[in-house]
Design a protein around this motif. Structure first.
Motif, PDB file in Angstrom:
ATOM      1  N   ALA A 348       0.848  -1.190   0.000  1.00  0.00           N
ATOM      2  CA  ALA A 348       0.000   0.000   0.000  1.00  0.00           C
ATOM      3  C   ALA A 348       0.883   1.240   0.000  1.00  0.00           C
ATOM      4  O   ALA A 348       1.899   1.288   0.692  1.00  0.00           O
ATOM      5  CB  ALA A 348      -0.917   0.015   1.220  1.00  0.00           C
ATOM      6  N   ALA A 349       0.480   2.253  -0.772  1.00  0.00           N
ATOM      7  CA  ALA A 349       1.228   3.504  -0.799  1.00  0.00           C
ATOM      8  C   ALA A 349       0.977   4.329   0.453  1.00  0.00           C
ATOM      9  O   ALA A 349       1.837   5.085   0.886  1.00  0.00           O
ATOM     10  CB  ALA A 349       0.847   4.315  -2.039  1.00  0.00           C
ATOM     11  N   ASP A 350      -0.200   4.162   1.055  1.00  0.00           N
ATOM     12  CA  ASP A 350      -0.562   4.868   2.287  1.00  0.00           C
ATOM     13  C   ASP A 350      -1.302   3.867   3.164  1.00  0.00           C
ATOM     14  O   ASP A 350      -2.473   3.568   2.903  1.00  0.00           O
ATOM     15  CB  ASP A 350      -1.435   6.071   1.972  1.00  0.00           C
ATOM     16  CG  ASP A 350      -1.720   6.918   3.212  1.00  0.00           C
ATOM     17  OD1 ASP A 350      -1.964   6.341   4.286  1.00  0.00           O
ATOM     18  OD2 ASP A 350      -1.720   8.159   3.094  1.00  0.00           O
ATOM     19  N   PRO A 351      -0.660   3.317   4.186  1.00  0.00           N
ATOM     20  CA  PRO A 351      -1.285   2.251   4.985  1.00  0.00           C
ATOM     21  C   PRO A 351      -2.608   2.645   5.629  1.00  0.00           C
ATOM     22  O   PRO A 351      -3.553   1.853   5.654  1.00  0.00           O
ATOM     23  CB  PRO A 351      -0.223   1.940   6.048  1.00  0.00           C
ATOM     24  CG  PRO A 351       1.073   2.365   5.436  1.00  0.00           C
ATOM     25  CD  PRO A 351       0.727   3.569   4.622  1.00  0.00           C
ATOM     26  N   GLU A 352      -2.704   3.862   6.173  1.00  0.00           N
ATOM     27  CA  GLU A 352      -3.950   4.280   6.808  1.00  0.00           C
ATOM     28  C   GLU A 352      -5.066   4.415   5.787  1.00  0.00           C
ATOM     29  O   GLU A 352      -6.213   4.036   6.035  1.00  0.00           O
ATOM     30  CB  GLU A 352      -3.734   5.598   7.556  1.00  0.00           C
ATOM     31  CG  GLU A 352      -2.789   5.459   8.757  1.00  0.00           C
ATOM     32  CD  GLU A 352      -2.665   6.741   9.543  1.00  0.00           C
ATOM     33  OE1 GLU A 352      -3.006   7.817   8.998  1.00  0.00           O
ATOM     34  OE2 GLU A 352      -2.235   6.674  10.711  1.00  0.00           O
ATOM     35  N   ARG A 410      -1.523   1.699  14.878  1.00  0.00           N
ATOM     36  CA  ARG A 410      -0.359   2.190  14.132  1.00  0.00           C
ATOM     37  C   ARG A 410      -0.082   1.275  12.959  1.00  0.00           C
ATOM     38  O   ARG A 410       0.038   0.054  13.118  1.00  0.00           O
ATOM     39  CB  ARG A 410       0.877   2.224  15.026  1.00  0.00           C
ATOM     40  CG  ARG A 410       1.042   3.474  15.862  1.00  0.00           C
ATOM     41  CD  ARG A 410       2.411   3.458  16.530  1.00  0.00           C
ATOM     42  NE  ARG A 410       3.489   3.297  15.548  1.00  0.00           N
ATOM     43  CZ  ARG A 410       4.697   2.834  15.839  1.00  0.00           C
ATOM     44  NH1 ARG A 410       4.986   2.456  17.077  1.00  0.00           N
ATOM     45  NH2 ARG A 410       5.618   2.737  14.908  1.00  0.00           N
ATOM     46  N   LEU A 411       0.020   1.868  11.761  1.00  0.00           N
ATOM     47  CA  LEU A 411       0.277   1.094  10.554  1.00  0.00           C
ATOM     48  C   LEU A 411       1.496   1.613   9.797  1.00  0.00           C
ATOM     49  O   LEU A 411       1.681   1.277   8.631  1.00  0.00           O
ATOM     50  CB  LEU A 411      -0.959   1.133   9.630  1.00  0.00           C
ATOM     51  CG  LEU A 411      -2.265   0.595  10.221  1.00  0.00           C
ATOM     52  CD1 LEU A 411      -3.405   0.783   9.233  1.00  0.00           C
ATOM     53  CD2 LEU A 411      -2.126  -0.883  10.592  1.00  0.00           C
ATOM     54  N   ALA A 420      -0.361  -4.375  15.915  1.00  0.00           N
ATOM     55  CA  ALA A 420      -1.304  -3.695  15.027  1.00  0.00           C
ATOM     56  C   ALA A 420      -2.524  -4.568  14.763  1.00  0.00           C
ATOM     57  O   ALA A 420      -3.669  -4.083  14.760  1.00  0.00           O
ATOM     58  CB  ALA A 420      -0.618  -3.336  13.711  1.00  0.00           C
ATOM     59  N   GLU A 421      -2.299  -5.863  14.553  1.00  0.00           N
ATOM     60  CA  GLU A 421      -3.432  -6.765  14.318  1.00  0.00           C
ATOM     61  C   GLU A 421      -4.352  -6.825  15.536  1.00  0.00           C
ATOM     62  O   GLU A 421      -5.579  -6.763  15.406  1.00  0.00           O
ATOM     63  CB  GLU A 421      -2.938  -8.172  13.979  1.00  0.00           C
ATOM     64  CG  GLU A 421      -4.075  -9.154  13.719  1.00  0.00           C
ATOM     65  CD  GLU A 421      -3.590 -10.525  13.313  1.00  0.00           C
ATOM     66  OE1 GLU A 421      -4.399 -11.296  12.774  1.00  0.00           O
ATOM     67  OE2 GLU A 421      -2.400 -10.839  13.534  1.00  0.00           O
TER      68      GLU A 421
END
Length: 477
Positions: A348-352, A410-411, A420-421
């Motif tokens: 992903a380019a942006d995790p959030e 937090r990603l 995170a999970e």
């Protein structure tokens, strides 16, 4: 420092440590055969020349007793060696270890690659990792032969070289855009790493047609290791594209993926071409190639971060040899691996952003962009907006956006994947399957199997890739 062994290396050689000798003999064979499969996995330096190279360097192979091996370019530079001008060892794909490893060293390397040390210092890096600065220094030095400052310095040098050779930005502006604290520090580092001046680096690249201007964007070659199966990656990105933020143009086999990016110092528009370039240098074995890209940045200080986000999105630092070897040994997967060597697992380019999109789906994502996305100062074709930040979506999306905005989830590249999970599973409205998808894509975990998936342990640590092979086979007419 040049030509001198570290105390650790000397002690090992003096004791004739079998493991050490075997590993280094194997590395020397890779150098002797110019095996590009090891580019980025280690570097070698030559005591008599003071130069360090990638394993596939086409230069004459040095004698074994004159060679030293390093885990990172920063470690070689810290020992006084300069980068080879023929093979450009600082431009190789990153070690696949930093993608796969979930320990503190792997997390630290991902954060350093994202530019955290330049923006927040070693103290900021340590806070993100949950360790003291001294502990981070000690663990990185023991594992990769260089601390966070040296690793960030090597990265700044590479960023500076890229800007010098691909843009017309003033040298002074490049110095600060690359993360250097002063022009003097910039000049000294370039001389130490490349044995030349910034002006000489730029002059050597003037004849290149790839040189651009800030208005035209920064042209880059995003190197990858080994074969790269681009078609399925672009198929996925085309299916998932959110209007206003992303687009895929062109026919299959010659597509271009474009998107907007929110970056630490500004915004960016990036474009990546589907058709892989290059087959490597003559004489190199399986050295891989690259994807052509162009970056338009409102602030050149964001170059390093933008490049790392593209590398994660396109899974460019993967080791396809290790993945294909393990999965190709499985009777069920063997024909699929043979049909698609080098299949990647996009990130992903942006995790959030990806987490929100995974929850709400494509149609709702487009509505969020129209209602809450920040409009670009100047649209670029169909690209008109940045995807909205979590803080702007707390009412529209609910608990997930709140958890992302307040830091409970937090990603970022240094996030602990298990933590995170667990945090995601505690968010109302997220089921285990969606969380598994976020872990695989937003956190780049190569070994994720969603609940109920038939993914035996024999596929570890590459179950994410195995499932991509199965999906690719199902989608093939």
């Amino acid at each position: 420092m040049q030509g001198q062994d570290t105390a650790c290396e000397t002690a090992y050689e003096a004791a004739h440590d079998t493991t050490y000798v075997t590993a280094h003999d194997t590395r020397y064979e890779a150098v002797r055969s110019r095996d590009g499969r090891f580019d980025g996995a280690f570097f070698f330096a030559v005591r008599t020349t003071g130069i360090y190279c990638r394993p596939s360097c086409p230069a004459v192979t040095p004698k074994r007793h004159n060679v030293r091996f390093f885990t990172t370019a920063a470690a070689a530079q810290g020992s006084g060696f300069r980068a080879c001008r023929r093979c450009r060892p600082d431009a190789v794909p990153g070690s696949a270890d930093w993608n796969a490893r979930a320990d503190v060293v792997g997390r630290a390397m991902r954060l350093i690659g994202d530019g955290v040390v330049d923006r927040e210092g070693v103290a900021g890096l340590a806070v993100r990792l949950g360790y003291s600065a001294r502990q981070v220094q000690r663990q990185l030095t023991a594992e990769v032969g260089a601390g966070p400052v040296a690793l960030a310095r090597a990265q700044r040098a590479h960023t500076a070289r890229t800007l010098l050779q691909t843009t017309g930005l003033p040298v002074t502006e490049i110095a600060f855009a690359s993360g250097f604290a002063s022009v003097r520090q910039f000049n000294d580092t370039i001389r130490a790493v490349y044995a030349t001046t910034p002006t000489e680096l730029r002059t050597a690249a003037r004849s290149s047609r790839r040189t651009g201007t800030p208005a035209a964007g920064i042209p880059l070659r995003l190197a990858h290791r080994g074969p790269y199966r681009a078609g399925p990656v672009f198929d996925l990105l085309e299916r998932e594209a959110v209007a206003g933020v992303e687009e895929v143009r062109g026919p299959a086999g010659g597509r271009t993926y474009r998107r907007t990016l929110r970056l630490p110092h500004g915004t960016g528009i990036v474009a990546v071409d589907e058709r892989p370039g290059g087959t490597g240098r003559a004489g190199a074995l399986h050295s891989g190639g690259w994807l052509d890209a162009r970056l338009h940045l409102t602030d050149p200080r964001d170059l390093t971060t933008a490049v790392q986000r593209l590398r994660r999105l396109f899974d460019l630092d993967a080791d396809p040899y290790a993945v294909d070897e393990r999965l190709g040994a499985d009777p069920r997967l063997a024909p699929l691996v043979a049909a698609r060597p080098g299949l990647r697992a996009p990130g992903a380019a942006d995790p959030e952003e990806y987490a929100v999109r995974a929850l709400v789906g494509p149609a709702a994502s487009e509505r969020l962009v129209r209602a809450h996305g920040k409009a670009l100062d100047a649209p670029s074709g169909t690209l008109t907006h940045l995807f909205p930040e979590p803080a702007a979506l707390t009412e529209a999306v609910g608990p997930l956006a709140v958890a992302l905005a307040d830091g409970r989830v937090r990603l970022d590249p240094g996030a602990d994947r298990d933590d995170a999970e667990a945090a995601l599973l505690a968010v109302p409205g997220l089921d285990a399957r969606t969380v598994a998808t976020i872990r695989a894509r937003a956190l780049g975990d190569p070994d994720v199997a969603p609940p109920g998936a038939d993914a035996p342990d024999t596929w570890r640590p590459w179950r994410t890739y195995a499932l991509h092979h199965l999906r690719a086979a199902e989608e093939t007419p």
